[in-house]
Design an enzyme around this catalytic site. Sequence first.
Site, PDB file in Angstrom:
ATOM      1  N   ASP A 123      11.994  43.176  52.975  1.00 33.53           N
ATOM      2  CA  ASP A 123      12.752  42.972  54.208  1.00 33.53           C
ATOM      3  C   ASP A 123      11.768  42.746  55.362  1.00 33.53           C
ATOM      4  O   ASP A 123      10.794  42.016  55.218  1.00 33.53           O
ATOM      5  CB  ASP A 123      13.702  44.162  54.433  1.00 33.53           C
ATOM      6  CG  ASP A 123      14.739  43.928  55.504  1.00 33.53           C
ATOM      7  OD1 ASP A 123      15.813  43.403  55.181  1.00 33.53           O
ATOM      8  OD2 ASP A 123      14.461  44.277  56.659  1.00 33.53           O
ATOM      9  N   TRP A 124      11.987  43.371  56.528  1.00 36.56           N
ATOM     10  CA  TRP A 124      11.059  43.192  57.650  1.00 36.56           C
ATOM     11  C   TRP A 124       9.655  43.708  57.326  1.00 36.56           C
ATOM     12  O   TRP A 124       8.691  43.387  58.014  1.00 36.56           O
ATOM     13  CB  TRP A 124      11.595  43.901  58.898  1.00 36.56           C
ATOM     14  CG  TRP A 124      12.151  42.957  59.919  1.00 36.56           C
ATOM     15  CD1 TRP A 124      13.470  42.765  60.238  1.00 36.56           C
ATOM     16  CD2 TRP A 124      11.420  42.069  60.768  1.00 36.56           C
ATOM     17  NE1 TRP A 124      13.606  41.811  61.221  1.00 36.56           N
ATOM     18  CE2 TRP A 124      12.350  41.374  61.568  1.00 36.56           C
ATOM     19  CE3 TRP A 124      10.065  41.789  60.934  1.00 36.56           C
ATOM     20  CZ2 TRP A 124      11.972  40.417  62.509  1.00 36.56           C
ATOM     21  CZ3 TRP A 124       9.688  40.833  61.869  1.00 36.56           C
ATOM     22  CH2 TRP A 124      10.636  40.161  62.641  1.00 36.56           C
ATOM     23  N   ASP A 248      21.266  39.439  45.914  1.00 38.33           N
ATOM     24  CA  ASP A 248      21.003  39.668  47.334  1.00 38.33           C
ATOM     25  C   ASP A 248      21.389  38.419  48.114  1.00 38.33           C
ATOM     26  O   ASP A 248      20.706  37.401  48.044  1.00 38.33           O
ATOM     27  CB  ASP A 248      19.521  39.992  47.544  1.00 38.33           C
ATOM     28  CG  ASP A 248      19.172  40.278  48.999  1.00 38.33           C
ATOM     29  OD1 ASP A 248      20.063  40.184  49.870  1.00 38.33           O
ATOM     30  OD2 ASP A 248      17.994  40.603  49.265  1.00 38.33           O
ATOM     31  N   HIS A 278      19.942  43.989  47.788  1.00 38.36           N
ATOM     32  CA  HIS A 278      18.884  43.807  48.782  1.00 38.36           C
ATOM     33  C   HIS A 278      17.892  44.969  48.795  1.00 38.36           C
ATOM     34  O   HIS A 278      16.678  44.757  48.809  1.00 38.36           O
ATOM     35  CB  HIS A 278      19.517  43.630  50.169  1.00 38.36           C
ATOM     36  CG  HIS A 278      18.517  43.450  51.260  1.00 38.36           C
ATOM     37  ND1 HIS A 278      17.695  42.342  51.332  1.00 38.36           N
ATOM     38  CD2 HIS A 278      18.197  44.236  52.324  1.00 38.36           C
ATOM     39  CE1 HIS A 278      16.915  42.457  52.404  1.00 38.36           C
ATOM     40  NE2 HIS A 278      17.199  43.587  53.012  1.00 38.36           N
TER      41      HIS A 278
END
Length: 299
Positions: A123-124, A248, A278
Amino acid sequence: MSSSNPDVFRTHDSRFERLPGYDFEPHYLEVDGLRMHYLDEGPREGSPVVCFHGEPTWAYLYRKMVTPLVAAGHRVIVPDFAGFGRSDKPTDRRWYTYDRHSELVAKVLGALDLYNAAVVVQDWGGPIGLRWAVENADRVEALMILNTGLFTGRVSKGFMAWRDFAERNPDLPVGFVIQGATTSQLSDDVVAAYEAPFPTAESKAGAAQFPLLVPISEDAPGVSEMQAVSDELSRWHKPALVAFSDTDPVFPYPRSGQVFCDLIPSAHEQVRIEGAAHFVQEDRGEQLAGELLGLLAKV
């Protein structure tokens, strides 16, 4: 509970007591007036594994990977970004930028003076962790890339739906978001653990802002910095493992992972993590630890 700075929220320690599957000691470092938290588990002489979380999670996300990695002799470090986990949380959403997140976590890791590190991102954690990796390439020996992207103005429909939701809900329902992005049925106490850092709307400023920091046009802030990371990765010849889950909508399989396989010379065929969503570390954390240990055994 707030810190001494009126513009910074500090989550009370009591909210982190007796979290399921998570009995790790907190570690803190003062950086630019903020108390930053990180996990630091395993032998100090063990080769380090540095894990970067994303939105709206914190170090808790990696608990299923920490234990087997430590058992294999590694030192595992998981920093909480500013605004997340046990780190201090500035309450002004405008305070949060990609550069600031990157600089703060780099200062935390710089104080630990790590070498021969494996970097795990999701993710980030991808834009932030991969930036740290390429800017500290002499300290990094391997990459593990999970369900992430380097954002240069084009995003998936799944991401835009998430961004729209986040924009409409600044008091982000963190547990709801995480349950909605896992295939596992999370128990109430696990959901509560993910929500532990965020008792109020004020404490969620960083979580509320992260989706809006993703550049959705080619001239948006962050594009040139992420392009620079991408350029460095195109010359990365140390081991790299790309593993994406297959359900995802934000980072659709196999296309999203294939971007990294095509970009990084040392990345081989991406590993498909079946039946995970995810937050792949929540759904398949032990499997991911095994995949990483397999990669590091070849280093």
